[in-house]
Design an enzyme around this catalytic site. Structure first.
Site, PDB file in Angstrom:
ATOM      1  N   LYS A  16      -7.201  26.734   4.238  1.00  0.00           N
ATOM      2  CA  LYS A  16      -7.554  26.632   2.819  1.00  0.00           C
ATOM      3  C   LYS A  16      -8.093  25.215   2.607  1.00  0.00           C
ATOM      4  O   LYS A  16      -7.392  24.238   2.892  1.00  0.00           O
ATOM      5  CB  LYS A  16      -6.293  26.883   1.986  1.00  0.00           C
ATOM      6  CG  LYS A  16      -6.505  27.003   0.512  1.00  0.00           C
ATOM      7  CD  LYS A  16      -5.184  27.437  -0.139  1.00  0.00           C
ATOM      8  CE  LYS A  16      -5.275  27.522  -1.629  1.00  0.00           C
ATOM      9  NZ  LYS A  16      -3.994  27.947  -2.229  1.00  0.00           N
ATOM     10  N   ASP A 148       3.037  32.769  -9.260  1.00  0.00           N
ATOM     11  CA  ASP A 148       1.790  33.496  -9.520  1.00  0.00           C
ATOM     12  C   ASP A 148       1.765  34.785  -8.690  1.00  0.00           C
ATOM     13  O   ASP A 148       0.862  34.996  -7.881  1.00  0.00           O
ATOM     14  CB  ASP A 148       0.606  32.591  -9.161  1.00  0.00           C
ATOM     15  CG  ASP A 148      -0.732  33.108  -9.643  1.00  0.00           C
ATOM     16  OD1 ASP A 148      -0.754  33.972 -10.541  1.00  0.00           O
ATOM     17  OD2 ASP A 148      -1.766  32.638  -9.126  1.00  0.00           O
TER      18      ASP A 148
END
Length: 180
Positions: A16, A148
């Site tokens: 990432k 989340d």
């Protein structure tokens, strides 16, 4: 941005990478949102009751935390330590030596987002049960939970193992909050 790569040992990983210049751009956008919220609150009394500027401030805190991949690395380590090995839910193994504030490297989990499961199928029912059990344990025992957990951030593989991804935002409870 996320990319699939291989370590020097040949292990497939997800890398990432933070887009260069994203933080100043996000701060500028957040400043505009805050100014807009202030203007709306000044012009519409009901929005003062809602506390729109407070909502924007909270949103900003969460968003800026997600820009620090070192924090997400810590969250991955904590969540992995808290996982119940008897359950069919995992978190990717991070590679601290291949990570930094702007780069996060973790093991690749091959699976699909749970939003692609057939509604009301046995696979979907088992996934929901595992997610609810894991969520309850995270809140009631660990006091650290995925902040989340939408259907795109939980993957499932062919064996039915679930994987929680995108742990840039986690919630943390004090003992008193948990007890309440």
């Amino acid at each position: 941005q996320t990319h699939i790569a291989k370590t020097h040992d040949g292990e497939e990983v997800v890398v990432k990478v933070q887009r260069p210049g994203i933080e100043p751009m996000m701060r500028g956008d957040l400043d505009l949102l805050f100014i807009l919220a202030q203007l709306l609150e000044a012009g519409i009394d009901e929005l003062q009751l809602l506390g729109l500027t407070g909502i924007i401030e909270e949103f900003e805190r969460g968003l800026l935390l997600e820009l620090d991949f070192a924090k997400e690395l810590e969250n991955l380590i904590t969540m992995r330590e808290n996982l119940d090995p008897e359950k069919n839910i995992v978190v990717p193994r991070p590679f601290p030596e291949l990570s930094s504030k702007q780069v996060l490297t973790m093991e690749l989990f091959r699976g699909k987002a749970i939003r692609h499961l057939e509604p009301k199928s046995e696979e979907a029912k088992a996934a929901v049960e595992a997610i609810l059990e894991s969520g309850a344990k995270q809140v009631l025992i660990d006091r650290v939970f995925h902040g989340d957990p939408h259907s795109g951030n939980i993957l499932i593989n062919e064996e039915g193992t679930l994987c929680m991804i995108d742990l840039g935002m986690v919630g943390r409870l004090t003992e008193r909050q948990r007890d309440d």
